[in-house]
Design an enzyme around this catalytic site. Structure first.
Site, mmCIF file in Angstrom:
data_model
loop_
_atom_site.group_PDB
_atom_site.id
_atom_site.type_symbol
_atom_site.label_atom_id
_atom_site.label_comp_id
_atom_site.label_asym_id
_atom_site.label_seq_id
_atom_site.Cartn_x
_atom_site.Cartn_y
_atom_site.Cartn_z
ATOM 1 N N GLU A 68 68.567 -26.020 6.062
ATOM 2 C CA GLU A 68 68.500 -24.876 6.985
ATOM 3 C C GLU A 68 69.508 -24.965 8.117
ATOM 4 O O GLU A 68 69.961 -23.930 8.643
ATOM 5 C CB GLU A 68 67.083 -24.748 7.562
ATOM 6 C CG GLU A 68 66.016 -24.342 6.551
ATOM 7 C CD GLU A 68 65.345 -25.514 5.861
ATOM 8 O OE1 GLU A 68 64.251 -25.324 5.316
ATOM 9 O OE2 GLU A 68 65.917 -26.637 5.867
ATOM 10 N N GLU B 52 59.687 -27.690 0.855
ATOM 11 C CA GLU B 52 58.469 -27.645 1.665
ATOM 12 C C GLU B 52 57.242 -27.307 0.820
ATOM 13 O O GLU B 52 56.173 -27.916 0.990
ATOM 14 C CB GLU B 52 58.651 -26.642 2.813
ATOM 15 C CG GLU B 52 59.634 -27.160 3.852
ATOM 16 C CD GLU B 52 60.086 -26.103 4.840
ATOM 17 O OE1 GLU B 52 60.032 -26.365 6.050
ATOM 18 O OE2 GLU B 52 60.508 -25.002 4.405
#
Length: 258
Positions: free
Chosen positions: A132, A112
């Site tokens: 995740e 990210e």
């Protein structure tokens, strides 16, 4: 200022920030993200810096957010503290060009952060992913949004639902990274690329960031209209006059730092 979790250098007119938590594969702790934000703000104010490079180690750009810090948090904790906002958004908000030089793992928050940069140069060892889902959550720092815009819904959905990692060749093929570079040459090539940007007109590079980013946020017609207004505004800068005069006179332009 001295930092504990990052290394900051100024190489000529380029700021180089290296994540430095080797024992944790550069996991993005609260302290590291805070120091990163502070260093970026300082480089924004430093008129000698025209472009910035973010990098990590050979093993990992950053292997995600620090799960040990997240494990005990509750929903009220994350909501009231606006977890994974403070500091993180400084990367995307930086007005000077920022290049991610990625070797090894760029996973979760590391992927990210890389996508918040203006473009990614990847070592041939780079591995990107949003894993995740494997710990019962999903991307929280813009991963599901930026990854989808960069590589499309199908591939983004697959990666976010399975946690599959994407190698450098695939990442270049689908448009996540701009170039693949041998790992041993990655940082030097990233700094060299940043130096090419840093010697350009400072207002022009900042405006380029602005207009290209606008393409993600609006319709084509509105984006073109915005681009044209910004292009017209460039004719009010000393660098436009210098750049065009230098072209006509067949010499290198000498741009200012502001």
């Amino acid at each position: 200022m001295s930092y504990e979790t990052i290394i900051v250098e100024i190489r000529d007119n380029v700021g180089l920030i290296t994540f430095n938590r080797p024992d944790a594969l550069n996991a993005l702790s609260i302290a590291l993200v805070g120091e990163l934000a502070d260093a970026l703000r300082a480089m924004e104010k430093n008129s000698d810096v025209g472009a910035i490079v973010l990098t990590g180690s050979e093993k990992a750009f950053a292997a995600g957010a620090d799960i040990k810090e997240m494990q005990s948090k509750s929903w009220p904790d994350t909501y009231v503290d606006d977890f994974i906002t403070d500091g993180w958004e400084q990367v995307a908000a930086c007005r000077k060009p920022v290049i991610a030089a990625v070797a090894g793992f760029a996973l979760g928050g590391g992927c990210e952060i890389a996508m918040m940069c203006d473009f990614i140069l990847a070592a041939d060892t780079a591995q990107f992913g949003q894993p995740e889902i494997k710990i019962g959550v999903w991307p929280g720092a813009g991963g599901s949004q930026r990854l989808t815009r960069l590589v499309g819904k199908s591939k983004s959905m697959e990666m976010c639902l399975t946690g599959r990692m994407m190698g450098a060749e695939e990442a270049e093929r689908v448009g996540l990274v701009s170039r693949i570079i041998p790992a041993a040459e990655l940082v030097e090539e990233a700094v060299s690329t940043a130096q090419k940007i840093a010697v350009m007109s400072r207002p022009a590079t900042m405006m380029v960031k602005d207009v290209v980013n606008r393409a993600y946020e609006t319709t084509l017609a509105e984006g073109v209209r915005y681009e044209r207004r910004m292009f017209q505004a460039s004719f009010g800068t000393p660098d436009q006059r210098e750049g065009m005069a230098a072209f006509v006179e067949k010499r290198k332009p000498v741009f200012g730092k502001s």
